[in-house]
Design a protein around this motif. Sequence first.
Motif, mmCIF file in Angstrom:
data_model
loop_
_atom_site.group_PDB
_atom_site.id
_atom_site.type_symbol
_atom_site.label_atom_id
_atom_site.label_comp_id
_atom_site.label_asym_id
_atom_site.label_seq_id
_atom_site.Cartn_x
_atom_site.Cartn_y
_atom_site.Cartn_z
ATOM 1 N N SER A 5 0.864 -1.256 0.010
ATOM 2 C CA SER A 5 0.071 -0.017 0.119
ATOM 3 C C SER A 5 0.788 1.396 0.157
ATOM 4 C CB SER A 5 -0.779 0.068 1.080
ATOM 5 O OG SER A 5 -0.251 0.118 2.237
ATOM 6 N N LEU A 6 0.145 2.229 -0.454
ATOM 7 C CA LEU A 6 0.855 3.516 -0.110
ATOM 8 C C LEU A 6 1.420 3.975 1.139
ATOM 9 C CD1 LEU A 6 1.880 6.266 -1.706
ATOM 10 C CD2 LEU A 6 -0.626 7.237 -1.322
ATOM 11 N N THR A 7 0.526 3.676 2.083
ATOM 12 C CA THR A 7 1.050 3.768 3.304
ATOM 13 C C THR A 7 2.229 3.233 3.733
ATOM 14 O OG1 THR A 7 -1.528 4.406 3.819
ATOM 15 C CG2 THR A 7 0.250 3.901 5.809
ATOM 16 N N THR A 8 2.183 1.700 3.586
ATOM 17 C CA THR A 8 3.402 1.192 3.664
ATOM 18 C C THR A 8 4.611 1.801 3.108
ATOM 19 O OG1 THR A 8 2.056 -0.818 4.065
ATOM 20 C CG2 THR A 8 4.415 -1.357 3.516
ATOM 21 N N LEU A 9 4.548 2.126 1.972
ATOM 22 C CA LEU A 9 5.579 2.641 1.056
ATOM 23 C C LEU A 9 6.180 3.878 1.523
ATOM 24 C CD1 LEU A 9 7.117 2.019 -1.617
ATOM 25 C CD2 LEU A 9 5.627 3.472 -2.689
ATOM 26 N N ASN A 53 17.642 -4.662 2.040
ATOM 27 C CA ASN A 53 18.057 -3.937 3.081
ATOM 28 C C ASN A 53 19.646 -3.493 2.469
ATOM 29 O OD1 ASN A 53 18.724 -2.723 5.837
ATOM 30 N ND2 ASN A 53 19.795 -4.352 5.983
ATOM 31 N N LYS A 54 20.303 -4.337 2.092
ATOM 32 C CA LYS A 54 21.725 -4.108 1.543
ATOM 33 C C LYS A 54 21.951 -3.065 0.435
ATOM 34 C CE LYS A 54 24.378 -6.067 4.475
ATOM 35 N NZ LYS A 54 25.009 -5.270 5.774
ATOM 36 N N ALA A 55 21.008 -3.256 -0.518
ATOM 37 C CA ALA A 55 21.057 -2.266 -1.707
ATOM 38 C C ALA A 55 20.579 -1.195 -1.165
ATOM 39 C CB ALA A 55 19.770 -2.807 -2.651
ATOM 40 N N VAL A 56 19.555 -0.659 -0.160
ATOM 41 C CA VAL A 56 19.193 0.697 0.153
ATOM 42 C C VAL A 56 20.343 1.156 1.324
ATOM 43 C CG1 VAL A 56 17.661 1.914 1.735
ATOM 44 C CG2 VAL A 56 16.761 -0.025 0.302
ATOM 45 N N ALA A 57 21.049 0.410 1.990
ATOM 46 C CA ALA A 57 21.910 0.841 2.914
ATOM 47 C C ALA A 57 23.264 1.284 2.159
ATOM 48 C CB ALA A 57 22.462 -0.265 3.962
ATOM 49 N N ILE A 58 23.558 0.770 1.120
ATOM 50 C CA ILE A 58 25.025 1.202 0.551
ATOM 51 C C ILE A 58 24.940 2.532 -0.177
ATOM 52 C CG2 ILE A 58 24.577 0.092 -1.679
ATOM 53 C CD1 ILE A 58 27.349 -0.912 -1.710
ATOM 54 N N VAL A 59 23.681 2.785 -0.650
ATOM 55 C CA VAL A 59 23.465 4.178 -1.153
ATOM 56 C C VAL A 59 23.839 5.300 0.002
ATOM 57 C CG1 VAL A 59 21.832 5.706 -2.411
ATOM 58 C CG2 VAL A 59 21.999 3.404 -2.872
ATOM 59 N N GLY A 60 23.057 5.173 0.957
ATOM 60 C CA GLY A 60 23.308 6.096 2.045
ATOM 61 C C GLY A 60 24.612 6.054 2.470
ATOM 62 N N ARG A 209 13.599 -2.204 -7.370
ATOM 63 C CA ARG A 209 12.816 -0.969 -7.859
ATOM 64 C C ARG A 209 12.478 -0.506 -6.460
ATOM 65 N NH1 ARG A 209 7.848 -2.335 -11.552
ATOM 66 N NH2 ARG A 209 7.923 -4.292 -10.522
ATOM 67 N N LEU A 210 11.965 -1.251 -5.518
ATOM 68 C CA LEU A 210 11.751 -0.838 -3.990
ATOM 69 C C LEU A 210 12.984 -0.241 -3.463
ATOM 70 C CD1 LEU A 210 10.009 -0.453 -1.510
ATOM 71 C CD2 LEU A 210 10.359 -2.750 -0.935
ATOM 72 N N ALA A 211 14.133 -0.950 -3.473
ATOM 73 C CA ALA A 211 15.461 -0.485 -3.041
ATOM 74 C C ALA A 211 15.791 0.792 -3.652
ATOM 75 C CB ALA A 211 16.422 -1.411 -3.366
ATOM 76 N N ALA A 212 15.592 1.034 -4.855
ATOM 77 C CA ALA A 212 15.910 2.467 -5.627
ATOM 78 C C ALA A 212 15.216 3.500 -4.942
ATOM 79 C CB ALA A 212 15.678 2.404 -7.125
#
Length: 259
Positions: A5-9, A53-60, A209-212
Amino acid sequence: MPDISLTTLVFLCVAAAAAGWIDAVVGGGGLLLLPALLLGMPQVPAAQILGTNKAVAIVGTTGAAVTYVRRAPVRVGTAVRIGLAALAGSMGGAFFAAGISSEVLRPVIMVVLLGVAAFVLLRPSFGTHADRGPVTRARIATAIVLVGGGIGFYDGLFGPGTGTFLVLALTAVLHLDLVAASATAKIVNVCTNAGALAMFAYQGTVLWRLAALMAVFNLAGGMLGARTALRKGAEFVRGVLLVVVFSLVAKLAFDQWSG
């Protein structure tokens, strides 16, 4: 991307930003990001949660590392050498992760973290002043093997608190203040994330796509966190460090005894 859902996103994007801030200041952003992914997508297999989680974390982490390097006195060459050892260690840890029970590791990590918290509380000067003398080859070798290889392996194997362990270990081994240790840890953490992410990507367990989308928010949080740490100084980082350590112990204890 899974049907959410949008709320979860929105919830996941806010969690990604907050995790980026925490991780840039003192490490431990996974303490927030990983549970948020598990809570927001309970139907998604754990392997895909870990890979995303790893794909998100590496960018930050990369954004925070760049911010630190531009504004803090970081020994980039030393950090890169430690980071390369950490990359190899994290790939090895990710490879063996499937055969290790987290129920066995959690109590050990809790004891170590409580010892760390006691040490920091009993040594108020820890990490508030840097040793500005030359870094010996023995210290660098110790940092490469123990900090890079050892904590890198732990990050691929289990993960929670890796950034915090890096900050503490670099402060102790290389005699850095907490701000310089946080800066160095970000460079090393980029490498550990890259090693683990490469293994997860090879196994096809990343929701790209979610990770991006989440990575954009994690990047903003990470860069803001790095600026906050540089502005506030070592005492502020020390306070956040203690909060993160006790929160991590509480989270691990909850996971251990609720499971």
